[in-house]
Enzyme design. Sequence first.
Site, PDB file in Angstrom:
ATOM      1  N   LYS A  96       0.882  -1.157   0.000  1.00  0.00           N
ATOM      2  CA  LYS A  96       0.000   0.000   0.000  1.00  0.00           C
ATOM      3  C   LYS A  96       0.927   1.215   0.000  1.00  0.00           C
ATOM      4  O   LYS A  96       1.656   1.449   0.967  1.00  0.00           O
ATOM      5  CB  LYS A  96      -0.903   0.009   1.242  1.00  0.00           C
ATOM      6  CG  LYS A  96      -1.772   1.260   1.287  1.00  0.00           C
ATOM      7  CD  LYS A  96      -2.465   1.449   2.622  1.00  0.00           C
ATOM      8  CE  LYS A  96      -2.708   2.937   2.834  1.00  0.00           C
ATOM      9  NZ  LYS A  96      -3.352   3.234   4.115  1.00  0.00           N
ATOM     10  N   GLY A 157      -7.746   9.643   9.688  1.00  0.00           N
ATOM     11  CA  GLY A 157      -8.068   9.737  11.118  1.00  0.00           C
ATOM     12  C   GLY A 157      -9.080  10.810  11.475  1.00  0.00           C
ATOM     13  O   GLY A 157      -9.362  11.022  12.648  1.00  0.00           O
TER      14      GLY A 157
END
Lengths: 257, 383
Positions: A96, A157
């Site tokens: 990733k 987040g």
Amino acid sequence: MLQIANKTFKSRLLLGTAGYPNLQVLEEALSASGCEVTTVAIRRINLVEDQTEGILPLLKKGNYFLLPNTAGCYTAKEAVLTAKLAREALNTNWVKLEVIGDSYSLYPDSEELLKAATELISEGFVVLPYCNDDPVVCKKLVDRGCPAVMPLGAPIGSGQGIRNPNNLELIRKQVSVPIIVDAGVGCASHVAFAMELGCDGVLMNTAIARARDPVKMALAMKNAIEAGRLSFEAGRIPEKKFATPSTPDRGKINYRR
Amino acid sequence: MPKNPITIIGGGVIGLSIAWQLALRGKKVAVYEKNSVGSGATGAAAGMITPTSEIRFGEEELLKLFLESTSRYPSFIRELEKVSGHSTDFQTSGSLMVAIDHDDEAELERLFDYQKELGLEVNRLTPTEVREKEPLLSHQCVGGIFSASEYFLDARRLVESLKKALSAMNVPIFEGKKVESLEIQNGRVTSIQVGDEKIKMEQVIIASGIDQKVDGLPEELFFPIRPVKGQCVELQAPPSLRLIHAVRTLHRYPVYLVPRSDGRLTIGATLEEMGHDTTVTAGSLLDLIYGAWKIFPSVTEMPVVQSWAGLRPASSDHKPILGPTSVNGLYVAMGMYRHGILLAPIVGELMAELVGEEKNSPFFEIFGSKRFQPKYEHAANCQ
């Protein structure tokens, strides 16, 4: 089924493994979520020591598909190096790819990302790029050989949800590879919404790890991703301005002769 | 009744505290420490006794143990300093948790609601109230929580104090003596092996930290304990720039600042999954000092005294492992994670009562060693 490169996954939920209250909660949350793919930050774990306890042993024991990420890298060079370290240590050519452009928003640096993706693909990596929700960048990443794109829903987040659904719809029209929304979701409805837009999966971490009850939230996310996907596949009705009764107006009991 | 002394493996704060409590009860006890006392996680600790600020969602059971321990602290220290004649720099001014921006404030509010729900004694402060308490803090601060019944001390002084007190009570502490193995016969501890010497023992308490390698232990007593690295840096504050309280932030680079009465200021601590590595790294120092600077800008002017890294012994559920084991005469007090200093008085007392007086406690049910046995079988899904 979610197909990325040569792999098929039953679950469309991909989970990060950082920031959980403890390993036991992590283990239970992963299990409750039904996910198969888990990401691990290469810089955050010790790959030198053969550990018997810790995140990696736990993931290996659970037979999760390990997707190393290059979190915390700010340049293509750094990201490429981290990906190579991960390949050596974890014996996988999947990565990733994260190349951060700015420490406040944690937005990707598209220029460096494209550079790193190109280099890694030429070296045989399967590159899943964390990218902006920008149809042009996504298209370019696919052209360079990325088997999926992972646009953000909102800053990492932040729990803000899908801030620009329009862009995700545009990306859906532009690329035919899987779209995995990566980052920004905060609760189950965000996830269902992303899936209804036609995305193929969602990758998340904080929304579960920092929930008051991570295991319960993991289950909520599992259900949301399934509900959202089914809703997308089932084909929703078009939106209308005015009401349409579901039962016919005629034939009311009062008017019986 | 056993004639040989009760043996404690591990001279960290937990082992020493158990020894102290046993000695107070008139029991014969000996401590074996493979390096020097307090050389593990204890010596690396910042020494905070802050149950209210440390509690997180899902840790309600742990909170009970925290509070039991905290309430014992003032008398524990009084007694210890009296016997040892050595100060632990125990301070009772309380602690502040502060928010630097509005994202922090949302977190702070969430924690505050939780603390209230748990019935904890906490006060929500406005930015002005925060700076009234601690005038040196940054004007960026947008609010805080004050916990009055929280303490802090100098962990290395605490170890020294325990060592002196134990010596005053004629408790032998064998430093540099590694217990290589345990002998178990018919389900009962019979002796320990130290170097070439085999010593007869009936009661052994394992209070080791990250290293629990003692030969002869049955497999079910190898608990899932891993090291979690923490780095700290210590500065020297001039008299005009001293904090009064322990200050904690929950910003992106969360830190705590713990002032000592001689002006030293401990800034801690990172949480890193790096195996047994204890390197002090630039990146972590940057995060710590940046985090401290965000809330206390004057830190940039202070000389650096020292920096260090320690390894916290963490079980897979981050709770301690306490009480009897499947082997008669063998007890454990391990896996204190970040809470060794905080838990020392209660763990010392509970273990001394258990081993010395056969007194049980409901805490041994909750934090017992049995909980790791069946659990480790159920692996995760992945069809």
